[in-house]
Write an enzyme that holds these catalytic residues in place. Structure first.
Site, PDB file in Angstrom:
ATOM      1  N   HIS A   7      -5.478 -15.853   1.087  1.00  0.00           N
ATOM      2  CA  HIS A   7      -5.268 -14.826   0.248  1.00  0.00           C
ATOM      3  C   HIS A   7      -4.800 -15.563  -1.124  1.00  0.00           C
ATOM      4  O   HIS A   7      -4.257 -16.650  -1.072  1.00  0.00           O
ATOM      5  CB  HIS A   7      -4.265 -13.914   0.630  1.00  0.00           C
ATOM      6  CG  HIS A   7      -4.637 -12.971   1.767  1.00  0.00           C
ATOM      7  ND1 HIS A   7      -5.232 -11.701   1.619  1.00  0.00           N
ATOM      8  CD2 HIS A   7      -4.713 -13.281   3.212  1.00  0.00           C
ATOM      9  CE1 HIS A   7      -5.546 -11.287   2.876  1.00  0.00           C
ATOM     10  NE2 HIS A   7      -5.161 -11.994   3.509  1.00  0.00           N
TER      11      HIS A   7
ATOM     12  N   LYS B 189       2.986  -1.124   1.522  1.00  0.00           N
ATOM     13  CA  LYS B 189       2.591  -0.611   0.093  1.00  0.00           C
ATOM     14  C   LYS B 189       2.471   0.744   0.186  1.00  0.00           C
ATOM     15  O   LYS B 189       2.634   1.582  -0.935  1.00  0.00           O
ATOM     16  CB  LYS B 189       1.257  -1.271  -0.368  1.00  0.00           C
ATOM     17  CG  LYS B 189       0.622  -0.755  -1.517  1.00  0.00           C
ATOM     18  CD  LYS B 189      -0.705  -1.518  -1.869  1.00  0.00           C
ATOM     19  CE  LYS B 189      -1.082  -0.792  -2.771  1.00  0.00           C
ATOM     20  NZ  LYS B 189      -2.318   0.061  -2.345  1.00  0.00           N
TER      21      LYS B 189
END
Length: 891
Positions: free
Chosen positions: A142, A550
């Site tokens: 990532h 999130k």
């Protein structure tokens, strides 16, 4: 750069490295530049001690510098942090070695086995425990690692020189050589770009992962198995531990994770598998060449087995080492491996075990268990594929492909619009159908053609290299049973349904809530149960930490994950299915980071049956595996936790009132978080302006796009969400909503019965203890003073004051709540070493934040076509790298 005058080993290392860096700064840029660095450092320290004028002085110095002058400051403080991280690692290694030498090292293999032995676990019981355990750590790529591999290599060389300096009694000439070597590396570091000049490709990321796998991970994991064998022999000396199951392994997503990543094509995955195989062969060839030079046992001195003699006799070519059959056999192995003539690692292992068996039979047991035994264990664990390559794709991409396929065949006009029950019925018919689903030459849309090519590529890889090369296919954003039945349909279509795990990934808070229902539906499906039976009645289930956080904030995410694990464990247990949870944890607290071993022990006992997978992402990989001693410690802690959890599964009873309290906190935290992030007018504008979010998208630090596709905030990945707030030092993803939830539960009264309940939970419930410890770590790292500087980037004054005041108030609420629960007078008061490390780092990170804000402000006013724009972007990237090094995390 100057440093502290304390005389501890750590301070001595920091002083040495700081002085070497200071010398390089003087040599490269002169005394005036060095003095500017010192003035900035002094002003930043004074600001931290409460000097009201220091912030203005710091800002004045920075504003008075041109871009070249700012670059010197950026490099000075960034490289200082790189070196301080090395010094802190060296100190950690010193402490660990001392504790181990004094037999007081906790969270180790020895302490785990000692505890199990004391609890009455017999040798047979222990063998049963080991047969249950399968830990797979999964390396992912990532865009969170800001440093280049080339920089990491230099830092590793400096760390090795530091280790030599600390571990050996050096002569003066040797001391000078070591320090000269460190100076050389620091000079190279100074003159090296800290970040990439161009965007990283997927194969660049593969290369990054291979570097750690071949340089540290392979030996570290083999070492863990050897240590495990030694500890077992200590506590159970009468049992035979010569052969152990592979309790710890590694895997990778790099080159296989195509979720929202258009550059991970079937061709790229094929190349990745080839790179992994070549890397494994290179490692083995070096070790075989070494053994060929050392296994010089002569048949004049000692016999060899008949099987060895026959193997050498049957080998083609001329005899190179008369009478030295082990060398001869190793030469045969070397030539076959060089020519890539071994289909899988099993055939290579057979030849190596032939040598080891002959040695053991003929008074060579020490040699059999030495270097060649080490190599055999490495081949057992890593084969010729190095690590399994997991595949991942968004379930919505698969559904869209099915929609197009079914329409083309006249099966269903609008598959995507069907009710879930009808989707399942249609998929069931197709799974049972004998009609091919994929045409010989697909002529559909590019996404659908790619789905077909991907599944055919997986089949090709398994047929060519063996089923171990890729044994997991994950459907991200799984929401219904049809998402996994689609995997089964595709796997059956290419003929690999018996050779691959089909894995749902539940990501949002709501998806976690519905996961037990989805899995129940799947387990009641005849074709899916048949597939599970073929895979040993074992189900992998992946849980997403980043997106759930999130989506609903830290409390709701963690409680949703805990309850989902518990309920999924119960669902699997009721149906006689072994559960293997796959934890998609990120590097930062806001994305599921924190202590891996504490997280394992904090799980619901019913969900921890021995098999577990955990992602290791971004900067976490470099932090854990750039130093072999740190790597060893990490793996020891992981195995300690797994052995303890499986060997003593009956932990503290979780009281119903604790669960009720957590449900209240999770709901209240989610409401507060979502009201602020999703419903507050102007919040997204504030986020984009008060953090370097847009500038981060310009950084060539990862191959993956920042968004899964078109759309607003929901489509933005959790990585840039956390990364941006980490840079601005607000770090709201890991604590916003916590303060409000705690205050609501306690009614705003620090001495209410609710506080006593939470204190009892903190002291007696590993889950709640870990949750609070993680929260307070990022509360301590967050800095409202620096976040206020970033708030100054927001152009609308009313928006700036409205949003930032809420952030500041919530931060203080969370600090008050955590301190009330832990009984501390200050955040991290119970962990003074970490508190001190943060306090010592802050004055050195602060200048980089001030510089970043100044550069971002200039960048946003500049025309992108300007000649200076690219240079300014590079400078901003350098500040990102430096702040990440100082914070020891990105996102």
């Amino acid at each position: 750069m100057r440093s502290t005058t304390e005389t501890t080993p750590l301070s001595a290392d920091i002083k040495l490295l700081g002085n070497l860096l200071g010398t390089v700064i003087r040599e490269q840029h002169g005394e005036d530049a060095y003095q500017t660095v010192e003035r900035v450092r002094a002003a930043a320290k004074a600001r931290r001690t409460g000097d009201a004028q220091a912030a203005d002085e710091l800002q004045t110095i920075i504003d008075g510098l041109d871009l070249d002058g700012k670059r010197v400051l950026i490099k000075a403080f960034s490289n200082y942090f790189q070196l301080i991280n090395i010094a802190e690692d060296a100190q950690r290694v010193r402490v660990l070695r001392q504790r181990e030498a004094e037999s007081r090292l906790d969270e180790s293999l020895d302490s785990a086995l000692k505890g199990l032995y004391a609890a009455g676990i017999s040798a047979d019981d222990m063998r049963g425990i080991l047969n249950k355990i399968s830990v797979r750590l999964v390396m992912t790529a990532h865009p969170t690692e800001a440093k280049r591999k080339e920089v990491l290599v230099k830092l590793r060389h400096i760390a090795q020189l530091m280790d030599r300096r600390a571990r050996q009694d050096l002569l003066p000439v040797e001391q000078r050589e070591v320090e000269a070597g460190m100076s050389e590396e620091i000079e190279e570091l100074w003159q090296t770009r800290p970040t990439r000049a161009v965007q990283a490709t997927v194969l660049d990321e593969v290369d990054y992962g291979v570097y750690f796998l071949t340089n540290v991970v392979m030996d570290a994991i083999v070492g863990v198995h050897e240590e495990l064998r030694a500890c077992l022999t200590t506590y159970y000396p009468d049992a035979d531990w010569s052969t152990l199951p592979p309790v710890l392994r590694y895997a990778s997503w790099i080159g296989g994770d195509r979720d929202g990543h258009p550059h991970v094509t079937p061709d790229v995955t094929q190349k990745t598998l080839r790179i992994l195989r070549d890397a494994a062969r290179d490692v083995y060839l070096k070790e075989i060449a070494f053994l060929r030079d050392h296994l010089t046992e002569s048949t004049d001195e000692v016999p060899v087995s008949a099987a060895m003699q026959e193997a050498v006799k049957q080998a083609p070519g001329t005899i190179r080492y008369p009478g030295e059959l082990y060398r001869e056999m190793l030469d045969v192995i070397y030539e076959k491996l060089s020519g890539d003539l071994y289909p899988t690692g099993r055939e290579l292992l057979d030849d190596l075990e032939l040598i080891a068996a002959s040695l053991a039979e003929n008074r060579g047991s020490r040699v059999a268990g030495g270097a060649i035994g080490h190599l055999i264990q490495k081949v057992r664990l890593f084969g010729l594929h190095l690590v399994p390559l997991d595949m991942r794709e968004d379930a919505r991409v698969h559904a869209a492909a099915l929609d197009e396929l079914f329409r083309a065949y006249g099966v269903a006009e609008h598959y995507l619009e069907l009710p879930e029950e009808e989707k399942q019925a249609l998929l069931s018919r197709e799974i049972d159908s004998r009609r091919p689903l994929f045409p010989v030459e697909p002529q559909f849309s590019e996404p659908t053609n790619r789905v077909i090519a991907t599944w055919r590529m997986v089949c090709w890889a398994q047929r060519k290299y063996g089923t171990a090369v890729t044994d997991t296919f994950i459907a991200s954003m799984s929401q219904e049973a049809s998402d996994i039945l689609a995997l089964l349909l595709f796997a059956r279509e290419v003929g690999i349904e018996r050779d691959i795990d089909l894995v749902p990934l539940f990501e949002t808070v709501d998806d976690l809530y519905h996961a037990p229902r989805v899995m129940t539906t799947l387990f009641e499906h005849p074709a899916y149960r048949a597939q599970l039976a073929a895979r040993g009645n074992r189900q992998q289930i992946m849980l997403g930490y980043s997106d759930s956080s999130k989506d609903g904030g830290y409390l709701a995410s963690n409680w949703g994950l805990y309850t989902a694990q518990k309920q999924l464990g119960e669902v699997c247990q009721m149906r006689g299915i072994g559960i293997e949870l796959f934890h998609g944890r990120g590097g930062s607290i806001g994305r599921g980071g924190g202590s891996t071993n504490q997280a394992i022990l904090a799980q619901s006992p019913i969900s921890m049956q021995g098999r577990i997978k955990i992602t290791e992402q971004g900067e976490v990989i470099a932090y854990r595996y750039n130093n072999k001693y740190i790597a060893r410690r990490h793996l020891q802690q992981v195995m300690n936790a797994v052995l303890t959890a499986v060997g003593t599964p009956i932990g503290n009873v979780v009281k119903p009132e604790w669960e009720a309290a957590m449900t209240f906190l999770a709901d209240a935290g989610r409401d507060a978080y979502r009201e602020f992030v999703y419903e507050t007018p102007g919040f997204l504008d504030y986020w984009r302006q008060a953090t370097p979010l847009n500038e981060l998208t310009l950084m060539p630090i990862g191959s993956r796009p920042a968004k899964r596709g078109q759309g607003g905030f929901a489509q933005i990945r959790a990585i840039p969400w956390v990364f941006s707030w980490m840079q601005s030092r607000a770090i709201i993803p890991s604590w916003y909503g916590v303060g409000t939830a705690l205050e609501m539960y306690c009614g705003g009264d620090g001495d209410c019965p609710g506080v006593e309940m939470l204190r009892a939970m903190y002291q007696q419930w590993p889950f709640f203890y870990t949750l609070i410890e993680n929260v307070q770590l990022d509360l301590a790292k967050a800095d409202m003073g620096i976040a206020d500087v970033y708030a100054g980037l927001v152009m609308d004054e009313t928006l700036r004051e409205t949003i930032f005041s809420r952030i500041k108030i919530e931060h203080q609420r969370a600090c008050n709540g955590v301190m009330a629960i832990t009984g501390q007078a200050a955040i991290l008061g119970n962990v003074p070493v970490i508190r001190r490390s943060i306090d010592l780092r802050n004055p050195y990170i602060d200048p980089l934040n001030f510089i970043q804000v100044a550069l971002v402000k200039d960048l946003r006013l500049m025309d992108e076509s300007s000649r200076d724009y690219a240079e300014l972007v590079q400078a901003v990237m350098a500040t990102v790298n430096g702040i990440a090094a100082g914070m020891k995390t990105t996102g």
